[in-house]
Scaffold this motif. Structure first.
Motif, PDB file in Angstrom:
ATOM      1  N   UNK A   1     -18.937 -30.688  27.806  1.00 23.25           N
ATOM      2  CA  UNK A   1     -18.120 -29.737  27.060  1.00 23.25           C
ATOM      3  C   UNK A   1     -18.781 -28.359  26.988  1.00 23.25           C
ATOM      4  N   UNK A   2     -20.098 -28.282  27.196  1.00 20.94           N
ATOM      5  CA  UNK A   2     -20.814 -27.004  27.112  1.00 20.94           C
ATOM      6  C   UNK A   2     -20.367 -26.036  28.203  1.00 20.94           C
ATOM      7  N   UNK A   3     -19.766 -26.555  29.292  1.00 25.29           N
ATOM      8  CA  UNK A   3     -19.324 -25.707  30.388  1.00 25.29           C
ATOM      9  C   UNK A   3     -17.984 -25.022  30.100  1.00 25.29           C
ATOM     10  N   UNK A   4     -17.318 -25.420  29.046  1.00 22.01           N
ATOM     11  CA  UNK A   4     -16.035 -24.823  28.705  1.00 22.01           C
ATOM     12  C   UNK A   4     -16.278 -23.579  27.860  1.00 22.01           C
ATOM     13  N   UNK A   5     -15.942 -22.406  28.430  1.00 23.46           N
ATOM     14  CA  UNK A   5     -16.180 -21.142  27.744  1.00 23.46           C
ATOM     15  C   UNK A   5     -15.016 -20.726  26.873  1.00 23.46           C
ATOM     16  N   UNK A   6     -13.820 -21.155  27.235  1.00 24.72           N
ATOM     17  CA  UNK A   6     -12.623 -20.696  26.534  1.00 24.72           C
ATOM     18  C   UNK A   6     -11.949 -21.834  25.783  1.00 24.72           C
ATOM     19  N   UNK A   7     -11.063 -21.455  24.870  1.00 26.01           N
ATOM     20  CA  UNK A   7     -10.350 -22.442  24.065  1.00 26.01           C
ATOM     21  C   UNK A   7      -8.855 -22.332  24.325  1.00 26.01           C
ATOM     22  N   UNK A   8      -8.149 -23.381  24.029  1.00 21.38           N
ATOM     23  CA  UNK A   8      -6.695 -23.373  24.171  1.00 21.38           C
ATOM     24  C   UNK A   8      -6.110 -22.261  23.303  1.00 21.38           C
ATOM     25  N   UNK A   9      -5.137 -21.524  23.844  1.00 20.34           N
ATOM     26  CA  UNK A   9      -4.444 -20.386  23.217  1.00 20.34           C
ATOM     27  C   UNK A   9      -5.245 -19.077  23.299  1.00 20.34           C
ATOM     28  N   UNK A  10      -6.458 -19.129  23.824  1.00 21.74           N
ATOM     29  CA  UNK A  10      -7.250 -17.905  23.942  1.00 21.74           C
ATOM     30  C   UNK A  10      -6.707 -17.014  25.062  1.00 21.74           C
ATOM     31  N   UNK A  11      -6.709 -15.700  24.811  1.00 22.34           N
ATOM     32  CA  UNK A  11      -6.308 -14.730  25.830  1.00 22.34           C
ATOM     33  C   UNK A  11      -7.500 -14.412  26.724  1.00 22.34           C
ATOM     34  N   UNK A  12      -7.244 -14.365  28.032  1.00 22.35           N
ATOM     35  CA  UNK A  12      -8.306 -14.070  28.989  1.00 22.35           C
ATOM     36  C   UNK A  12      -7.772 -13.086  30.032  1.00 22.35           C
TER      37      UNK A  12
ATOM     38  N   UNK B   1      -3.438 -22.314  28.227  1.00 21.98           N
ATOM     39  CA  UNK B   1      -2.429 -23.208  27.661  1.00 21.98           C
ATOM     40  C   UNK B   1      -2.948 -24.632  27.479  1.00 21.98           C
ATOM     41  N   UNK B   2      -3.911 -24.991  28.306  1.00 22.37           N
ATOM     42  CA  UNK B   2      -4.414 -26.364  28.226  1.00 22.37           C
ATOM     43  C   UNK B   2      -5.744 -26.438  28.958  1.00 22.37           C
ATOM     44  N   UNK B   3      -6.566 -27.407  28.567  1.00 22.85           N
ATOM     45  CA  UNK B   3      -7.797 -27.741  29.281  1.00 22.85           C
ATOM     46  C   UNK B   3      -7.723 -29.238  29.539  1.00 22.85           C
ATOM     47  N   UNK B   4      -7.668 -29.609  30.808  1.00 25.61           N
ATOM     48  CA  UNK B   4      -7.405 -31.009  31.135  1.00 25.61           C
ATOM     49  C   UNK B   4      -8.307 -31.478  32.271  1.00 25.61           C
ATOM     50  N   UNK B   5      -8.349 -32.783  32.448  1.00 26.96           N
ATOM     51  CA  UNK B   5      -9.143 -33.386  33.515  1.00 26.96           C
ATOM     52  C   UNK B   5      -8.230 -33.912  34.612  1.00 26.96           C
TER      53      UNK B   5
ATOM     54  N   UNK C   1      -8.722 -25.303  33.644  1.00 29.59           N
ATOM     55  CA  UNK C   1      -7.973 -24.465  32.715  1.00 29.59           C
ATOM     56  C   UNK C   1      -6.553 -24.341  33.248  1.00 29.59           C
ATOM     57  N   UNK C   2      -5.588 -24.471  32.379  1.00 25.43           N
ATOM     58  CA  UNK C   2      -4.193 -24.171  32.720  1.00 25.43           C
ATOM     59  C   UNK C   2      -3.872 -22.833  32.075  1.00 25.43           C
TER      60      UNK C   2
END
Length: 228
Positions: A3-14, A25-29, A40-41
């Motif tokens: 999980x440490x490799x995930x920099x962004x969160x769902x709903x975050x603007x990038x 919109x989503x973070x999925x496997x 990242x979706x």
């Protein structure tokens, strides 16, 4: 993948360089071969498109968070500053700005917008540069709008207010010497592109020509027989 490799969160603007401002919109496997890969979706509003980016590749692609209000204000300030005259070689200018777009910081985007806006006041931009300018300007508008919490239309007016005075000054001074080679090169490039796109058509046309030629040859043979 941790999980440490995930920099962004769902709903975050990038910001997705060269694509626009998006929202996670989503973070999925997803199973890829023998590995499980996290994605990242991202929804890109400007193109109404969903893209799937491996989390591990996000930094390499240049995906980054929206800047804060302080950097957004600084970007607006830089946008209104004077700049050195730019080269009249459109290919060189285009490549330099394309490289900046791929780097993707808000200050890189400001540099592109300022450069091409000023250039357009001296001479109309070629089609590719015009598209690059429009993309960079839209990206800048959207990012500053989200950073400052203001409507895009209001930010668009702010950008124009920053650019127009210096643009008028550039047009009056006309500091760039044009040799018109850039338009010729642009035409050559577009012709090459058109040629590539119409290869299939050309091949079919050649086939038709060959048929016509065969028919003409047959006609000549018949004429020869008649003569005999």
């Amino acid at each position: 993948m941790s999980e440490e490799n995930i920099e962004f969160a769902v709903d975050q603007r990038v910001v997705y360089p060269s694509q626009g401002v998006g929202q996670i919109k989503d973070i999925f496997e997803k199973k890829v071969g023998d590995k499980t890969v996290k994605y990242y979706k991202i929804y890109l509003e400007v193109s109404d498109m969903i893209v799937m980016i491996p989390v591990a590749n996000a930094a390499m692609i240049g995906i980054r968070p929206i800047v804060g209000a302080e950097d957004a204000e600084k970007a607006l300030e830089i946008l209104g500053q004077e700049m050195e005259p730019v080269t009249s070689d459109w290919k060189l200018r285009y490549q330099q700005n394309l490289d900046l777009l791929k780097k993707g910081s808000i200050f890189d985007i400001v540099s592109i917008v300022r450069c091409l806006y000023h250039r357009s006041k001296v001479k109309e931009l070629p089609i590719l540069e015009r598209k690059l300018y429009d993309n960079a300007k839209k990206l800048l508008e959207d990012e500053i709008a989200f950073a400052l919490g203001k409507p895009s239309k209001e930010i668009e007016a702010m950008l124009h207010a920053k650019l127009e005075p210096l643009g008028a000054m550039v047009a009056k001074k006309s500091p760039i010497i044009d040799d018109d080679d850039d338009d010729d090169e642009f035409g050559d490039e577009m012709n090459e592109s058109d040629s590539d796109e119409t290869d299939d058509t050309d091949e079919s046309d050649d086939s038709d020509d060959d048929d016509d030629s065969d028919e003409a040859d047959s006609g000549d043979d018949m004429d020869d027989d008649d003569d005999e």
